[in-house]
Design a protein around this motif. Structure first.
Motif, PDB file in Angstrom:
ATOM      1  N   ARG A 131      -6.875   5.649   8.924  1.00 14.14           N
ATOM      2  CA  ARG A 131      -7.688   4.461   9.338  1.00 14.14           C
ATOM      3  C   ARG A 131      -7.263   3.105   8.739  1.00 14.14           C
ATOM      4  O   ARG A 131      -6.716   3.344   7.825  1.00 14.14           O
ATOM      5  N   ARG A 132      -7.728   2.052   9.336  1.00 10.59           N
ATOM      6  CA  ARG A 132      -7.380   0.744   8.830  1.00 10.59           C
ATOM      7  C   ARG A 132      -8.184   0.637   7.396  1.00 10.59           C
ATOM      8  O   ARG A 132      -9.369   0.920   7.346  1.00 10.59           O
ATOM      9  N   THR A 133      -7.501   0.214   6.449  1.00  7.01           N
ATOM     10  CA  THR A 133      -7.997  -0.115   5.080  1.00  7.01           C
ATOM     11  C   THR A 133      -7.197  -1.100   4.397  1.00  7.01           C
ATOM     12  O   THR A 133      -6.463  -1.967   5.051  1.00  7.01           O
ATOM     13  N   ASN A 134      -7.474  -1.366   3.225  1.00 10.58           N
ATOM     14  CA  ASN A 134      -7.040  -2.380   2.226  1.00 10.58           C
ATOM     15  C   ASN A 134      -5.724  -1.857   1.925  1.00 10.58           C
ATOM     16  O   ASN A 134      -5.823  -1.124   0.526  1.00 10.58           O
ATOM     17  N   TRP A 135      -4.666  -2.172   2.449  1.00  9.71           N
ATOM     18  CA  TRP A 135      -3.240  -1.345   2.134  1.00  9.71           C
ATOM     19  C   TRP A 135      -2.611  -1.815   0.974  1.00  9.71           C
ATOM     20  O   TRP A 135      -1.697  -1.019   0.365  1.00  9.71           O
ATOM     21  N   THR A 136      -2.862  -2.869   0.475  1.00 10.92           N
ATOM     22  CA  THR A 136      -2.063  -3.383  -0.815  1.00 10.92           C
ATOM     23  C   THR A 136      -3.041  -3.531  -1.932  1.00 10.92           C
ATOM     24  O   THR A 136      -4.249  -3.643  -1.658  1.00 10.92           O
ATOM     25  N   LEU A 137      -2.475  -3.723  -3.071  1.00 12.74           N
ATOM     26  CA  LEU A 137      -3.405  -3.943  -4.294  1.00 12.74           C
ATOM     27  C   LEU A 137      -4.182  -5.169  -4.363  1.00 12.74           C
ATOM     28  O   LEU A 137      -5.166  -5.101  -4.614  1.00 12.74           O
ATOM     29  N   ALA A 138      -3.360  -6.126  -3.693  1.00  9.55           N
ATOM     30  CA  ALA A 138      -4.213  -7.551  -3.869  1.00  9.55           C
ATOM     31  C   ALA A 138      -5.345  -7.365  -2.736  1.00  9.55           C
ATOM     32  O   ALA A 138      -6.472  -7.711  -2.946  1.00  9.55           O
ATOM     33  N   MET A 139      -5.211  -6.610  -1.827  1.00  8.11           N
ATOM     34  CA  MET A 139      -6.320  -6.539  -0.734  1.00  8.11           C
ATOM     35  C   MET A 139      -7.487  -5.687  -1.518  1.00  8.11           C
ATOM     36  O   MET A 139      -8.618  -5.982  -1.103  1.00  8.11           O
ATOM     37  N   GLU A 155       0.754  -7.877  -3.798  1.00  5.00           N
ATOM     38  CA  GLU A 155       0.988  -7.919  -2.306  1.00  5.00           C
ATOM     39  C   GLU A 155       2.243  -7.000  -2.194  1.00  5.00           C
ATOM     40  O   GLU A 155       2.192  -6.571  -0.951  1.00  5.00           O
ATOM     41  N   ASN A 156       2.881  -6.741  -3.109  1.00  7.23           N
ATOM     42  CA  ASN A 156       4.225  -5.798  -2.981  1.00  7.23           C
ATOM     43  C   ASN A 156       4.011  -4.304  -3.526  1.00  7.23           C
ATOM     44  O   ASN A 156       4.713  -3.632  -3.548  1.00  7.23           O
ATOM     45  N   VAL A 157       2.586  -4.189  -3.772  1.00  3.58           N
ATOM     46  CA  VAL A 157       2.358  -2.872  -4.208  1.00  3.58           C
ATOM     47  C   VAL A 157       1.413  -2.341  -3.190  1.00  3.58           C
ATOM     48  O   VAL A 157       0.110  -2.692  -3.015  1.00  3.58           O
ATOM     49  N   LEU A 158       1.688  -1.154  -2.327  1.00  2.08           N
ATOM     50  CA  LEU A 158       0.915  -0.500  -1.469  1.00  2.08           C
ATOM     51  C   LEU A 158       0.067   0.682  -2.248  1.00  2.08           C
ATOM     52  O   LEU A 158       0.639   1.122  -2.974  1.00  2.08           O
ATOM     53  N   ILE A 159      -1.132   0.823  -1.563  1.00  2.00           N
ATOM     54  CA  ILE A 159      -2.104   1.897  -1.830  1.00  2.00           C
ATOM     55  C   ILE A 159      -2.122   2.708  -0.438  1.00  2.00           C
ATOM     56  O   ILE A 159      -2.793   2.334   0.372  1.00  2.00           O
ATOM     57  N   LEU A 160      -1.658   3.989  -0.604  1.00  2.00           N
ATOM     58  CA  LEU A 160      -1.565   4.805   0.552  1.00  2.00           C
ATOM     59  C   LEU A 160      -2.136   6.213   0.422  1.00  2.00           C
ATOM     60  O   LEU A 160      -2.155   6.649  -0.939  1.00  2.00           O
ATOM     61  N   PRO A 161      -2.708   6.692   1.292  1.00  2.00           N
ATOM     62  CA  PRO A 161      -3.375   8.092   0.946  1.00  2.00           C
ATOM     63  C   PRO A 161      -2.511   9.267   0.676  1.00  2.00           C
ATOM     64  O   PRO A 161      -1.033   9.094   1.090  1.00  2.00           O
TER      65      PRO A 161
END
Length: 495
Positions: A274-282, A322-328
């Motif tokens: 699902r749509r989520t906050n994909w980056t560490l910044a978000m 912004e250059n760190v993704l948080i993914l499941p």
């Protein structure tokens, strides 16, 4: 070199045990596991004997002591194995009787399993040593290179794949990268900010991929071949162990024909539920603070990604939240507690040439000066003070990446963006004072991180921010500081 003689003794003893226990292959299937473990152990020891025989050039200060302690541990391990095998007959013609099997099942098997667990712990510790050797390795060629390659294959997938990336950059192997002819540039931006005007997730061939652009022009010291080389190298990474996305290929970006740029496409580890906050910044801006152990794990993953980036002979140049993704982790997973972080943003990365060398055009991967001036004001909060001279980077090194990493780790630990940690208005009025900002970041880390994340985490962050290696430190010395005082420090934290 007494430790090397000790290795030879262990190899001889290990071979004897290996030969003896083969006579008992009908005792229990578990013994076959020990067979493979001993094979691996003996090969590691033999490789160490060869690689380290001329000294400890590939080791940091205390690695030799660690190897010595490992050898003492192994000696005790082999002694216990020898006592275990002495319970069984040593005649090839004799098979184990029922009583022998009973003694093994109710007595020896538990001892064997304990030893096997110890061997697994030993292998984990040894992999740490191999990882350090890879990270601190000086460029090697010929026979020496072949020996190191054997060793790196035993260091886990991260080390072996970082070595493959190194092979691509040094053109030891040819790694063609696919071109996406049918790629369509329609996508929704992942981050609505100037940090990521041309990056995001796109849906293609019934799967999600991540994209970022690599821009160049006729005045830039790079070429399409440089972009292809970067894509080929990143196509060799192992995402699960390096925490870097694997590049699937490249495509020409046709959204603006006046702009000469290519798109790099990356595999996403798991489908996005699902749509989520994909980056560490978000995530920091919109998600509740995760548990302490989760933030520590994120920090270790990010530092591991940075280490493998440098082990692969790349300097990132754009480390920021912004250059760190948080993914499941799983296909249906979406919680912050179970997700993992991945380093992206290699659109500005460059090949790490030996100190004093002039990078050849084909291997340059240099960001052009116009692009550097364009990006610098947008990410200046994460840039080392030495980079704020005239808006250009003369020689970007590992210590500059470390500083950017320190700022990210500070935000991660506090789960607060810089704007809330500091009064940014003091740095936006008049001329930007990067040196003053550095001092404020260090002071903020000392005041707030100890109570929030613990002293080890605080020390690691301050080490990055204070440029612990110093401006005169060599790249090798900076690598040592990063590995010993940042990555190892974080890995030692017990929550």
């Amino acid at each position: 070199m007494g430790s090397i003689d000790h290795i030879a003794t262990l190899i001889k003893l290990g071979r004897t045990l290996h030969k003896n226990f083969k006579k008992f292959k009908n005792a229990d299937k578990d013994l076959s596991k020990l067979d493979s473990q001993l094979d691996i152990s003996l090969f590691v020891l033999e490789t160490f004997q060869t690689v380290i025989r001329d000294g400890t050039n590939g080791l940091i200060r205390d690695q030799k002591d660690r190897i010595s302690s490992l050898l003492v541990h192994l000696q005790g391990l082999f002694d216990r194995l020898e006592r275990m095998f002495s319970r069984f007959p040593h005649d090839d013609k004799l098979k184990l009787k029922l009583g022998d099997k009973v003694r093994w099942t109710f007595g020896g098997k538990s001892d064997f399993e304990d030893i096997l667990h110890e061997m697994e712990r030993w292998q984990a510790r040894l992999r740490d040593v191999i990882e350090a050797i890879k990270f601190l390795q000086d460029p090697a060629t010929g026979g020496e290179r072949a020996l190191y390659k054997k060793l790196f294959e035993l260091g886990g997938r991260g080390v072996s794949h970082a070595d493959m990336v190194d092979d691509v950059f040094h053109r030891r192997i040819d790694a063609p990268i696919p071109k996406f002819k049918d790629w369509k540039p329609d996508f929704k931006r992942m981050v609505h900010s100037p940090h990521h005007p041309n990056c995001g997730f796109i849906w293609t061939a019934q799967t999600w991929v991540f994209m970022e652009t690599r821009r160049f022009d006729k005045y830039a010291p790079q070429s399409v071949d440089d972009v292809r080389l970067l894509a080929s190298a990143l196509g060799k990474v192992d995402t699960n162990s390096m925490y870097i996305l694997r590049c699937l290929g490249m495509a020409r970006d046709t959204r603006d024909r006046r702009d000469n740029r290519y798109v790099l496409l990356y595999a996403v580890p798991n489908q996005l539920a699902r749509r989520t906050n994909w980056t560490l910044a978000m995530a920091i801006d919109n998600e509740p603070k995760p548990a302490l152990n989760v933030r520590i794990r994120y920090a270790i993953e990010i530092c591991t990604a940075v280490m493998f980036t440098h082990s692969s002979r790349l300097v990132h140049k754009s480390i920021c939240p912004e250059n760190v993704l948080i993914l499941p982790h799983a296909a249906n997973g979406s919680t912050m507690q179970t997700a993992s972080t991945y380093l992206v943003g290699f659109d500005a990365a460059r090949f790490d040439e030996p100190e004093g060398a002039i990078p050849p055009r084909a291997n340059g991967l240099q960001m052009n000066s116009n692009q550097a001036q364009e990006i610098l004001p947008k990410r200046r909060w994460y840039h080392h003070p030495a980079r704020h001279g005239h808006g250009r980077v003369v020689q970007f090194g590992i210590r500059h990446d470390m500083y950017s990493l320190g700022v990210v780790l500070l935000e991660l630990g506090m789960w607060t963006r810089l704007q809330r940690i500091l009064s940014m208005s003091a740095f936006t009025r008049g001329e930007f004072d990067a040196k003053r900002l550095q001092g404020e970041l260090v002071r903020g880390a000392r005041l707030r991180l100890d109570g929030e994340m613990g002293s080890k985490y605080m020390d690691a962050v301050i080490c990055c921010l204070e440029d612990a290696g110093g401006p005169k430190a060599t790249e090798r010395q900076t690598r040592e500081v990063f590995y010993e005082r940042v990555l190892r420090q974080l890995r030692q934290i017990v929550v």
